[in-house]
Motif scaffolding. Structure first.
Motif, PDB file in Angstrom:
ATOM      1  N   SER A   1      49.834  29.347  34.666  1.00 28.53           N
ATOM      2  CA  SER A   1      50.946  30.237  34.303  1.00 28.53           C
ATOM      3  C   SER A   1      51.303  31.216  35.415  1.00 28.53           C
ATOM      4  O   SER A   1      52.171  32.069  35.234  1.00 28.53           O
ATOM      5  CB  SER A   1      50.585  31.016  33.032  1.00 28.53           C
ATOM      6  N   GLY A   2      50.613  31.080  36.556  1.00 27.02           N
ATOM      7  CA  GLY A   2      50.893  31.985  37.666  1.00 27.02           C
ATOM      8  C   GLY A   2      50.137  33.292  37.600  1.00 27.02           C
ATOM      9  O   GLY A   2      50.397  34.213  38.375  1.00 27.02           O
ATOM     10  N   GLN A   3      49.194  33.375  36.676  1.00 29.04           N
ATOM     11  CA  GLN A   3      48.401  34.597  36.511  1.00 29.04           C
ATOM     12  C   GLN A   3      47.265  34.636  37.524  1.00 29.04           C
ATOM     13  O   GLN A   3      46.542  33.654  37.682  1.00 29.04           O
ATOM     14  CB  GLN A   3      47.842  34.654  35.088  1.00 29.04           C
ATOM     15  N   TRP A   4      47.123  35.755  38.224  1.00 29.12           N
ATOM     16  CA  TRP A   4      46.025  35.948  39.174  1.00 29.12           C
ATOM     17  C   TRP A   4      44.764  36.271  38.370  1.00 29.12           C
ATOM     18  O   TRP A   4      44.692  37.287  37.684  1.00 29.12           O
ATOM     19  CB  TRP A   4      46.367  37.074  40.142  1.00 29.12           C
ATOM     20  N   THR A   5      43.767  35.416  38.437  1.00 27.45           N
ATOM     21  CA  THR A   5      42.619  35.543  37.558  1.00 27.45           C
ATOM     22  C   THR A   5      41.358  35.030  38.250  1.00 27.45           C
ATOM     23  O   THR A   5      41.401  34.615  39.406  1.00 27.45           O
ATOM     24  CB  THR A   5      42.870  34.781  36.241  1.00 27.45           C
ATOM     25  N   GLY A   6      40.246  35.045  37.529  1.00 25.70           N
ATOM     26  CA  GLY A   6      38.984  34.547  38.058  1.00 25.70           C
ATOM     27  C   GLY A   6      37.837  35.498  37.778  1.00 25.70           C
ATOM     28  O   GLY A   6      38.036  36.672  37.432  1.00 25.70           O
ATOM     29  N   LEU A   7      36.622  34.992  37.917  1.00 26.43           N
ATOM     30  CA  LEU A   7      35.432  35.794  37.646  1.00 26.43           C
ATOM     31  C   LEU A   7      35.359  37.016  38.561  1.00 26.43           C
ATOM     32  O   LEU A   7      35.031  38.124  38.118  1.00 26.43           O
ATOM     33  CB  LEU A   7      34.185  34.932  37.827  1.00 26.43           C
ATOM     34  N   GLU A   8      35.646  36.832  39.837  1.00 26.65           N
ATOM     35  CA  GLU A   8      35.556  37.962  40.777  1.00 26.65           C
ATOM     36  C   GLU A   8      36.786  38.850  40.715  1.00 26.65           C
ATOM     37  O   GLU A   8      36.701  40.051  41.019  1.00 26.65           O
ATOM     38  CB  GLU A   8      35.329  37.440  42.190  1.00 26.65           C
TER      39      GLU A   8
END
Length: 346
Positions: A134-141
């Motif tokens: 969806s273009g969302q900047w995400t991730g564990l870090e």
């Protein structure tokens, strides 16, 4: 009145006319000399003038003034220097920030700026940092960085100029970020440049072996013996922690560096190199993404070799380092290999 008397009277009047200007000039000269002796420097309309040069008494001969030359642009100086910027209020080494709190200088720098700058590799590395569908900047870090910024009460900005993991370290060392959160392995080489937090994820080292090439190399010897005395070719990402690890842990191997991990995988799959070397997550991820590669490749996890990931902090930011360590210690969610692999499925 006799001619002699009239002559004497004329001379007397002439001397009086000459003496008055001379006395006035001498009086002004004496005043200037007195001022200079007192350490004063005359100021005219806000411009500092040079000290007057005394004229010798012998130079009393009238001088005709030369025509004035075209005026050059004047160099002006403030009569009184501008007041310096108000320095931060220091109390026992602490800085008072605008909201009244007393903070350590490295924390105060971030709070006063209102922004935490985090260095992160520009190549997306799921599930640590990436743009989802969806273009969302995400991730564990990414979540780790967001939580730190929230605790500090500031905004968050990522510096993603670095094309390699070592370049991420350089961004931090050069003062272009406050922290480095980028799946960074804590290595001896990097610890000479930056400081590392306590580990927030520990992964074992792992190898991907080309089955045919490895069989040719081993010549029937037991796997542990071949691995411990490995003298084949090992592919690694250039300027990464595993480039250093390979040379340390496999001193007899032929280490070949590639620009990306995908380039390493292509080379080992084609049999151009015997093995690929990285952490167990990246190796297991290959098999998870395509189980059929196990027909060509096999994996080996090195349980006695660990890759610990930490948050990079500038060597001068000692309080910030302690803050990050305390943040990690209080964090309820602890990462391990299983949670990282599960994050790939989300």
């Amino acid at each position: 009145m006799s001619n002699n008397a009239r002559h004497l009277t004329g001379m007397h009047n002439a001397l009086r006319r000459l003496a008055l200007p001379t006395l006035l000039a001498l009086a002004g000269l004496c005043t200037g000399i007195g001022a200079l002796a007192a350490g004063e420097r005359p100021v005219v309309q806000g411009t500092l003038s040079a000290p007057a040069t005394a004229v010798p008494a012998a130079a009393a001969t009238p001088v005709v003034a030369a025509p004035a030359a075209p005026a050059a642009p004047a160099t002006t100086f403030a009569v009184e220097p501008a007041a310096p910027a108000t320095p931060p209020v220091l109390v026992n080494g602490l800085v008072r920030v605008p909201d009244g709190r007393l903070l350590a200088p490295d924390i105060a720098r971030i709070v006063t700026r209102g922004e935490l700058v985090v260095a992160m590799l520009k190549v997306d590395t799921p599930p640590f940092f990436f743009f989802d569908d969806s273009g969302q900047w995400t991730g564990l870090e990414v979540g780790l960085a967001q939580s730190l910024a929230k605790e500090l009460g500031v905004k968050l900005r990522f510096n993603r100029e670095a094309g390699t993991f070592n370049a991420v370290v350089d961004l931090l060392a050069n003062g272009q970020a406050d922290l480095a959160i980028s799946k960074l392995s804590r290595t001896l080489a990097r610890s000479q440049t930056i400081a590392f937090s306590d580990s927030y994820l520990t992964l074992n080292h792992s190898l991907i072996l080309n089955r045919v090439k490895f069989a040719q190399l081993s010549r029937g010897r037991p796997l542990p013996e071949v691995i411990r005395n490995f003298d084949g070719s090992i592919g690694v990402i250039a300027k990464s922690s595993f480039a250093d690890y390979a040379r340390t842990n496999f001193p007899h191997a032929k280490v070949q560096e590639y620009a990306t991990w995908n380039d390493v995988l292509v080379a080992v799959n084609k049999g151009e190199i015997v093995s690929a070397y990285r952490d167990e997550f990246e190796v297991k991820r290959v098999l998870k993404a395509d189980p059929t590669v196990s027909l060509v490749l096999r994996t080996v996890t090195l349980k006695d070799l660990e890759d610990t990931l930490g948050i990079g902090v500038a060597v001068t930011d000692t309080t910030l380092l302690a803050y990050v360590n305390q943040f990690l210690a209080q964090r309820a969610e602890k990462l391990d290999i299983q949670k990282v692999l599960q994050a790939l499925d989300r």
